[in-house]
Write an enzyme that holds these catalytic residues in place. Structure first.
Site, PDB file in Angstrom:
ATOM      1  N   ALA A  32      -4.951  -4.501  24.615  1.00 17.47           N
ATOM      2  CA  ALA A  32      -5.816  -5.629  24.975  1.00 17.47           C
ATOM      3  C   ALA A  32      -6.445  -5.478  26.352  1.00 17.47           C
ATOM      4  CB  ALA A  32      -5.030  -6.932  24.920  1.00 17.47           C
TER       5      ALA A  32
ATOM      6  N   LYS B 134       6.011 -12.764  24.042  1.00 18.80           N
ATOM      7  CA  LYS B 134       4.968 -13.241  23.140  1.00 18.80           C
ATOM      8  C   LYS B 134       5.236 -12.818  21.695  1.00 18.80           C
ATOM      9  CE  LYS B 134       0.806 -11.456  23.542  1.00 18.80           C
ATOM     10  NZ  LYS B 134       1.311 -10.640  24.620  1.00 18.80           N
TER      11      LYS B 134
ATOM     12  N   PHE C 194      -1.340  -9.146  25.699  1.00 16.87           N
ATOM     13  CA  PHE C 194      -1.292  -9.572  27.100  1.00 16.87           C
ATOM     14  C   PHE C 194      -1.597 -11.063  27.242  1.00 16.87           C
ATOM     15  CE2 PHE C 194      -2.194  -4.893  27.752  1.00 16.87           C
ATOM     16  CZ  PHE C 194      -0.922  -4.605  28.182  1.00 16.87           C
TER      17      PHE C 194
ATOM     18  N   ARG D 118       0.483  -6.474  15.514  1.00 13.01           N
ATOM     19  CA  ARG D 118      -0.004  -5.112  15.737  1.00 13.01           C
ATOM     20  C   ARG D 118       1.135  -4.109  15.587  1.00 13.01           C
ATOM     21  NH1 ARG D 118      -2.143  -5.272  21.580  1.00 13.01           N
ATOM     22  NH2 ARG D 118      -0.364  -6.675  21.755  1.00 13.01           N
TER      23      ARG D 118
ATOM     24  N   LYS E 286       6.864  -0.127  28.666  1.00 15.62           N
ATOM     25  CA  LYS E 286       6.582  -1.464  28.157  1.00 15.62           C
ATOM     26  C   LYS E 286       7.503  -1.846  27.000  1.00 15.62           C
ATOM     27  CE  LYS E 286       2.820  -4.255  26.188  1.00 15.62           C
ATOM     28  NZ  LYS E 286       3.411  -4.485  24.873  1.00 15.62           N
TER      29      LYS E 286
ATOM     30  N   THR F  18       8.103 -11.887  20.422  1.00 12.40           N
ATOM     31  CA  THR F  18       9.335 -12.555  19.998  1.00 12.40           C
ATOM     32  C   THR F  18       9.048 -13.988  19.572  1.00 12.40           C
ATOM     33  OG1 THR F  18      10.647 -11.180  21.501  1.00 12.40           O
ATOM     34  CG2 THR F  18      11.649 -13.241  20.746  1.00 12.40           C
TER      35      THR F  18
ATOM     36  N   PHE G 185      15.193 -18.604  29.075  1.00 16.41           N
ATOM     37  CA  PHE G 185      16.179 -17.627  29.523  1.00 16.41           C
ATOM     38  C   PHE G 185      17.420 -18.402  29.977  1.00 16.41           C
ATOM     39  CE2 PHE G 185      12.636 -14.889  29.376  1.00 16.41           C
ATOM     40  CZ  PHE G 185      13.038 -13.563  29.571  1.00 16.41           C
TER      41      PHE G 185
ATOM     42  N   TRP H 200      14.825 -15.969  20.734  1.00 11.50           N
ATOM     43  CA  TRP H 200      15.478 -14.688  21.034  1.00 11.50           C
ATOM     44  C   TRP H 200      16.980 -14.801  20.792  1.00 11.50           C
ATOM     45  CZ3 TRP H 200      19.354 -12.555  23.876  1.00 11.50           C
ATOM     46  CH2 TRP H 200      19.334 -11.164  24.040  1.00 11.50           C
TER      47      TRP H 200
END
Length: 558
Positions: A273, A71, A301, A94, A105, A73, A382, A410
């Site tokens: 969150a 998210k 999230f 954030r 994480k 990224t 991916f 990415w």
């Protein structure tokens, strides 16, 4: 393949003074924190008040899985792609917490070729905001215990002090502690505990206050516990709101940084969150809207947590709803929601699992549409994805009348996000909808608000309150807190309160075991399941892979 930190270290950063020029600031408009970071002080922000607002893009996602969603990224890559299309763009994110950074994480600065810079600083101590929040939180704890020790004029019931201490680390040993042991000179012994800093009400207030004076007013309303007559005791009763504001005077200023491709970005505030409201600061978002035509931000999230809280808690304070929402999904995560185990994700094409897992994505699409905002689905690609797997998602989105585009930011930076940028511009320009919140603040009880979230956002059957929560709810409404919004503390892994219920569970109830008043922040937290406000470390913390060389080069930071 290069790691995130290796990509970041190979990139040539522009001096932050050059980034400031992009958004119309000169050297006197910013406070430098080294060569590549700056804060934007209140005197500069005041100059922006007459500027028109830009368009606000919210990036959210499906329920997260160990397979990864990307998210942050996507947020960074979309911002860079909009810039590449010639749009005046800012990103608002954030700040990462050291807890998950050192845990499992990871950080929150994006990844690959879609990153915020300088990523080492942002993921570690940055400009000291987290330390200021921790200090303000613990200063209040010290002042509470000192007041009790010095005669307890407010008649604080030491059994009902609800304010906890804080540290910005995952430390399960601090969840429940006893303080003031060692004799009469150390105060009155009582049970206490620690929250992680990003769960502190000080953090929530930083992210919802509109300026320094408003932050002071929020601090004054913080409820720290009750007296022996069961009346709430506030920071204003203690008379220390000025001291807390003083500690936070620099932290409220947004932090200006840049992406790998030099798009300006504010990185400011970082409430979780799943246990808080999961959005960056109102101050930073509002400033970005005054400085750019397009502002890309995110909520933590899945859409059931961060995005719902963005809409129902942040939007009323911000005074602006998103002009479009991006819901991020990966084929890998959809497979997991479709029943594939993590260890089997790379065992070849599985169109059926993707089709089954799409039910989770569909619920989040429907939830965002209920807010009456345009929705664009982003497949964060991916290398293991197959064309057939991606096509089933595209087809199912088309059947719902929702635009779905692929993104490879990415691997390819802004070039990999151009289709997403184009889809967002089109969605924003075609938006003629009127924002609709999940519930009305006024005229609805706390129970009705929680039920609306469970039924409309989670797709559940009903909300159940334990006896303890029922008693708290009656007392809170008697105190005049009934018209505050609800901040649901729930597992991020499922739409339900059962983290193992993946996909789109049905016919479930959500049990609220306890309510926590965050009156200073302006909401009531509803604790569900086994959600903790102080996480623990995994068996192999990320910290074990981190190091620093003799020349100061950092290794192992993602």
């Amino acid at each position: 393949m290069l790691t995130d930190i290796q990509i970041a270290q190979q990139n040539v950063l522009a001096p932050i003074t050059e980034i400031a020029k992009i958004i119309g600031f000169d050297a006197d408009d910013i406070d430098l924190y080294g060569k590549y970071k700056a804060k934007v002080p209140a005197k500069t922000l005041e100059k922006l008040e007459t500027n028109n607002d830009g368009k606000l893009i919210l990036v959210t996602a499906i329920n997260p899985t160990p397979a990864g969603e990307g998210k942050s990224t996507t947020t960074v890559g979309l911002g860079d792609a909009l810039s590449k299309r010639g749009k005046s763009t800012m990103i608002a994110l954030r700040e990462p917490s050291l807890g998950p950074t050192m845990g499992v994480k990871g950080g929150a600065a994006g990844g690959g070729y879609a990153q915020i810079q300088p990523m080492e600083d942002i993921n570690l101590h940055f400009t000291g905001d987290m330390h200021a929040i921790t200090t303000a939180n613990n200063a209040l704890s010290a002042l509470i215990d000192n007041h009790i020790h010095q005669g307890n004029e407010l008649d604080i019931d030491v059994r009902r002090v609800t304010w906890k201490r804080a540290v910005d680390l995952n430390d399960r040993a601090l969840r429940d502690v006893t303080v003031a042991l060692g004799g009469i000179g150390n105060g009155f012994p009582r049970q206490d505990g620690f929250d992680i800093t990003v769960a502190s009400e000080i953090m929530a207030i930083l992210c919802l206050a509109t300026d320094l004076e408003d932050m002071r007013a929020h601090f004054a309303r913080i409820v720290i516990g009750e007296n022996r007559s069961r009346q709430p005791i506030t920071v204003a009763d203690l008379g220390v709101e000025g001291a807390l504001t003083l500690i936070m005077k620099d932290a409220i200023a947004p932090n200006l940084v840049q992406t790998l491709e030099h798009t300006p970005a504010f990185v400011h505030g970082g409430p979780f969150a799943n246990i808080a409201h999961g959005c960056n600061s109102v101050v930073a978002t509002r400033a970005a809207l005054k400085l750019a035509d397009y502002v890309v931000t995110e909520a933590g999230f899945g859409a059931d947590l961060g995005a719902e809280k963005f809409m129902d808690i942040k939007v009323p304070v911000l005074g602006k709803a998103p002009d479009a929402v991006v819901v991020v999904a990966t084929i890998r995560s959809l497979k997991m929601h479709g029943g594939v185990a993590v260890k089997d994700l790379n065992e070849g094409e599985n169109v059926d699992a993707v089709a089954t897992g799409f039910s989770n994505l569909q619920k989040h699409i429907e939830t965002m549409q209920n807010f009456q905002v345009p929705v664009v689905v982003c497949i964060n690609e991916f290398v293991t994805d197959t064309e057939a797997e991606e096509q089933v998602v595209m087809d199912k989105c088309a059947a719902l009348g929702v635009k779905c585009v692929k993104s490879s930011v990415w691997a390819n930076g802004s070039q990999g996000g151009l289709d997403l940028a184009d889809a967002i511009v089109e969605a924003v320009e075609d938006n003629h909808q009127s924002f609709q919140a999940t519930y009305a603040y006024e005229g609805t009880t706390l129970e009705e608000k929680a039920r609306s979230i469970v039924q409309k956002v989670y797709g559940g059957r009903d909300v159940i309150f334990t006896k303890k929560a029922q008693n708290q709810m009656r007392r809170f409404e008697k105190n005049g807190w009934g018209e505050l919004p609800i901040c649901m503390a729930k597992t991020q892994y499922s739409l339900s309160d059962d983290p193992k219920a993946l996909g789109r569970p049905e016919d479930f109830d959500v049990t609220v075991r306890e309510l926590v008043p965050k009156i200073g922040a302006g909401f009531i937290v509803a604790l569900t399941g086994d959600v903790l406000t102080m996480p623990g470390l995994p068996k192999h913390p990320a910290a074990m892979d981190m190091d620093i060389k003799k020349d100061g080069e950092i290794t192992g930071l993602f």
